[in-house]
Scaffold this active site. Structure first.
Site, PDB file in Angstrom:
ATOM      1  CB  CYS A  26       9.448  24.759  -6.736  1.00  0.00           C
ATOM      2  SG  CYS A  26       9.133  26.424  -7.368  1.00  0.00           S
ATOM      3  CB  CYS A  45       6.561  33.622   3.905  1.00  0.00           C
ATOM      4  SG  CYS A  45       7.367  33.441   2.290  1.00  0.00           S
ATOM      5  CB  CYS A  50      12.915  25.522  -8.488  1.00  0.00           C
ATOM      6  SG  CYS A  50      12.475  26.684  -9.803  1.00  0.00           S
ATOM      7  CB  CYS A 206     -14.405 -12.553  14.632  1.00  0.00           C
ATOM      8  SG  CYS A 206     -15.955 -13.429  14.345  1.00  0.00           S
ATOM      9  CG  HIS A 219     -19.125 -14.506  16.146  1.00  0.00           C
ATOM     10  ND1 HIS A 219     -18.170 -15.470  15.860  1.00  0.00           N
ATOM     11  CD2 HIS A 219     -20.308 -15.007  15.717  1.00  0.00           C
ATOM     12  CE1 HIS A 219     -18.763 -16.523  15.311  1.00  0.00           C
ATOM     13  NE2 HIS A 219     -20.049 -16.272  15.213  1.00  0.00           N
ATOM     14  CB  CYS A 322      -7.503   7.715  -9.323  1.00  0.00           C
ATOM     15  SG  CYS A 322      -8.843   6.983  -8.368  1.00  0.00           S
ATOM     16  CG  HIS A 766      -8.027   3.192 -10.076  1.00  0.00           C
ATOM     17  ND1 HIS A 766      -7.365   4.236  -9.480  1.00  0.00           N
ATOM     18  CD2 HIS A 766      -7.317   2.891 -11.204  1.00  0.00           C
ATOM     19  CE1 HIS A 766      -6.293   4.547 -10.201  1.00  0.00           C
ATOM     20  NE2 HIS A 766      -6.244   3.748 -11.247  1.00  0.00           N
TER      21      HIS A 766
END
Length: 808
Positions: A26, A45, A50, A206, A219, A322, A766
């Site tokens: 909702c 739309c 709910c 790598c 590398h 967060c 965080h």
């Protein structure tokens, strides 16, 4: 029962690609498709409402809009994928494949068409309507479209990456096919993972060491340094759809190669046969951020107790969200925000004039208040009997938890999308700075209040407002100048004094008392200054004091040092006063005294330019920035904050007109040429008034991009007085009733909340929030809400990034 409104249903059309379909939740509360009644999606739309008997947002939407046909969507988890004892074992896994969890594999959905004209109370269900091919196409369009929530989830795992000239103009050397997957290895070592294919010559190298212990000797980078071949692709991230991790060493950034299929074919790689076997850089970054978690156990190793109830609802992690969750939890712990948005939610929903609640700032703030404060969503996470519940079961971006009884948390995806809309950083799903988001959110709320015609002084954002008195004294003639800058946060520098290193080699710092940082902010500082009275450069002294005190003081602890122009966070402990009580009486400014003489106004010396903040100019020029760039940065960021101006300079270093003279108007003009109607219309479409748009364009020389930044930096400027320059802030504050706050004493505060951060930079890692409640301290860690133990509060308080003090 038949429906007599078939003709209306026949005119319905599936959602367009650009339309958001709110089928998961909702738009006015956090009831979702997993609830017993499901969600009704408006088929005109595509708003989601709910069916709760108390809130009935679907029915309210029908009554307000007249959109009478909806699609009810209910969803439930499929039976556990765990194998029963008598089932055949699964086929042996032959290759590693990292695959996306598909919604249809985890859930089953049930839909039914409803006509609200036939039943205005609950909507008449029409189960046979789906047999009609046209209706079925509409239903399929709703269910297969990228829902608004899913759009946010996709962005959570994808950065905004574009092509560059090196991928678009790539030249290749035909060197033959590379070795098959599993046999290929780095040309300079034996590593067989984290391999990068040079798209110029086919060399395999790598990568550098990555998060999560993934090895690499660099590398691939060495190959670029030797050959200057610019673009490489990471093997194992290539998908049949043509997506892959592509890196341009010249740009030093991730890029997109629109012709990746053809470029890979040069080396015998058919993208249609590829399977993703390694995590992308974005996945690794988010995984690393999630690892910067905070302990959920006390000193004895016992799991902290989850808490539930009104005001104790978690916010589900949307992917690097967060920073937002910690700020939102802090705001809604304050009585002014609770009183403004919670008791009035139902009244606003009934009277809101916005056609779509998802586009209304007030609707989304009321939705957050209802979700966080009602306690309706604060309950242990439901789980299947066959397996313990885990946060990742319903949210792959959640943190791992040591106990299975945490809550699911509400998902503020709609709020984040609306508040971040149009912002260069907050519109993305990258990790952000919590203090910058706090400032941005306050600006958005104030801009919405002004647009709505409400009394700004009655809004809860005013609890943060206060004035800082800036006093400048010439060292020779001793005359002074005062100005008051309106602000919402007090940024305090925290001195870094090393005291050694720990066992892992990490630098340790001496403790710093909060009072010391306040003394630094309000202390006297010497600087070079062009005195308009002496008509020469002199050494002046500047000093800051509080002009007024806010109801809620937000303190931003600046614990950084620039490493290669990138701010690195330092873990410097800050010690708060006894009992977290802050006394600020000694820091109150007194304004111009009878024995002081004011410096003359220096407008005549440069009538064509605004009066720039002397202190900020001196700080920026001391860092080596040219004067013209410093002036432009201050104009673009409100002309009072050197730190904000510095960030603007870093973001606009490559602007072609960065060193061009500032365009100004004659005295009495608006600060720039008269803008065109098209430019004004473009800004007006973003929600600003024509007067605001006209003034912003004048102030920025007609540069639309800088005009938007100017508008965000001047939310209180109505634009009506287009003749006032940046130096008119004192007059504007008088017209607006002052900078906010009160100069009454005593100015005594107690700590209400603090936001802590783990990680090497405020743009990674965080964030969590600790909030003082009647029952003690509570830790809000995304969807996890627990009683905080005294030891963790004591330690994390020292390393907090933002503090919120309530006036007593």
């Amino acid at each position: 029962m038949s429906c007599s409104h078939i003709a209306e249903i026949a005119r319905l059309q599936p959602p367009r690609l650009s339309q958001s379909v709110h089928r998961e939740e909702c738009t006015q509360c956090f009831d979702n498709q997993d609830s017993p009644l499901g969600i009704d999606v408006c088929l005109t739309c595509f708003n989601g409402g709910c069916l709760d008997k108390d809130r009935h947002h679907a029915r309210t939407h029908v009554a307000k809009t007249g959109h009478a046909v909806t699609l009810n969507v209910k969803r439930k988890l499929r039976p556990s994928a765990n194998r029963a004892d008598d089932e055949e074992p699964p086929a042996k896994m032959k290759k590693l494949a990292i695959v996306e969890d598909r919604e249809e594999d985890k859930y089953e959905s049930k839909t039914v068409l409803k006509c609200w004209k036939c039943d205005a109370e609950n909507g008449l269900e029409l189960p046979d309507a789906a047999n009609d091919p046209h209706v079925k196409s509409v239903i399929d369009g709703v269910m297969t479209s990228l829902s608004s929530a899913r759009q946010s989830e996709v962005k959570a795992w994808e950065e905004e990456i574009t092509a560059c000239e090196h991928t678009l103009m790539l030249e290749q050397h035909a060197t033959g096919h590379i070795a098959a997957s599993g046999l290929a290895h780095c040309t300079k070592c034996d590593l067989k993972e984290n391999l990068w294919l040079c798209l110029t010559c086919g060399s395999l190298g790598c990568g550098r060491q990555q998060f999560g212990g993934i090895g690499g000797n660099g590398h691939g980078l060495q190959h670029y340094e030797e050959t200057r071949h610019p673009v490489s692709v990471k093997l194992g991230t290539i998908t049949p759809e043509g997506s892959a991790d592509i890196y341009c060493y010249v740009c030093n950034d991730s890029k997109v190669d629109p012709d990746i299929s053809r470029h890979l074919a040069t080396f015998g790689i058919n993208v249609q046969t590829q399977t993703k076997t390694e995590k992308s850089m974005t996945e690794l970054q988010i995984e690393q951020n999630l690892k910067f978690d905070f302990s959920l156990t006390d000193e004895a190793g016992k799991a902290l107790e989850p808490v539930f109830g009104p005001g104790l609802t978690g916010l589900s992690n949307l992917g690097n969200s967060c920073y937002m969750a910690s700020v939102v939890q802090t705001l809604f712990s304050l009585p002014p925000f609770r009183q403004r948005y919670f008791p009035t939610a139902a009244a606003h929903w009934a009277t809101c004039s916005e056609s779509l609640p998802a586009s209304c700032v007030d609707c989304q703030m009321h939705k957050l208040a209802d979700g966080l404060l009602s306690g309706r969503y604060s309950h242990p996470r439901p789980h299947r009997a066959s397996s313990p519940s885990t946060p990742k079961e319903t949210n792959p971006l959640a943190h791992d938890t040591p106990t299975p009884i945490f809550q699911e948390g509400v998902r503020p995806a709609g709020f984040k999308a609306l508040v971040g809309k149009g912002h260069e950083e907050f519109a993305t799903m990258r990790q952000q700075d919590a203090e910058e988001f706090f400032t941005h959110l306050v600006t958005v709320l104030r801009r919405h209040t002004k647009k709505s015609g409400k009394d700004e002084k009655q809004e809860p954002t005013e609890v943060f407002a206060f004035g800082m008195e800036q006093r400048l004294e010439c060292g020779e003639c001793k005359r002074v100048r005062y100005r008051v800058d309106a602000t919402d946060t007090l940024s305090v520098p925290v001195p870094a004094r090393e005291k050694g290193k720990d066992e892992e080699g990490k630098t340790l710092y001496e403790e710093v008392r909060l009072k010391e940082t306040l003394d630094i902010v309000t202390g006297t500082e010497a600087l070079e200054y062009q005195c308009p009275g002496c008509q020469k450069k002199v050494i002046a002294t500047k000093r800051s004091r509080f002009s007024t005190f806010p109801q809620v003081l937000v303190v931003h602890a600046k614990k950084f040092q620039l490493v290669n122009w990138v701010p690195a966070k330092l873990d410097i402990p800050v010690i708060l006063p006894i009992d977290d009580i802050l006394q600020l009486d000694e820091y109150l400014g007194r304004g111009l005294q009878p024995y002081e003489t004011e410096l003359p106004n220096d407008d005549a010396a440069a009538p064509e330019l605004p009066q720039f903040n002397e202190v900020a100019m001196a700080q920026l020029e001391a860092m080596g920035f040219p004067t013209i760039r410093c002036q432009k940065a201050l104009l673009a960021t409100g002309n009072n904050d050197a730190e904000a101006a510095m960030e603007w300079l870093f973001a606009h270093m490559e602007d072609p007109d960065i060193d061009a003279p500032i365009q100004t108007a004659p005295s009495g003009g608006g600060g720039g040429p008269e803008p065109s109607a098209e430019q004004i219309g473009m800004l007006a479409d973003m929600g600003f008034t024509p007067a605001q748009a006209r003034k912003a364009l004048r102030e920025t020389g007609g540069n639309a991009e800088r005009a938007v930044e100017w508008l965000f930096s001047h939310p209180d400027d109505s634009g009506e007085d287009a003749s006032s320059g940046a130096g008119a802030s004192d007059d504007q504050q008088q017209q607006n009733g002052g900078p906010g706050g009160s100069s009454e004493l005593p100015a005594r505060y107690r700590l209400k909340a603090f936001i802590s951060h783990k990680g090497p930079s405020v743009h990674s890692g965080h964030y969590v929030a600790h909030i003082r409640t009647d029952e003690g301290w509570v830790l809000f860690n995304d969807e996890k809400v627990v009683k905080a133990d005294a030891e963790s509060v004591r330690e994390l308080k020292k390393l907090a990034y933002l503090y919120a003090f309530e006036r007593l």
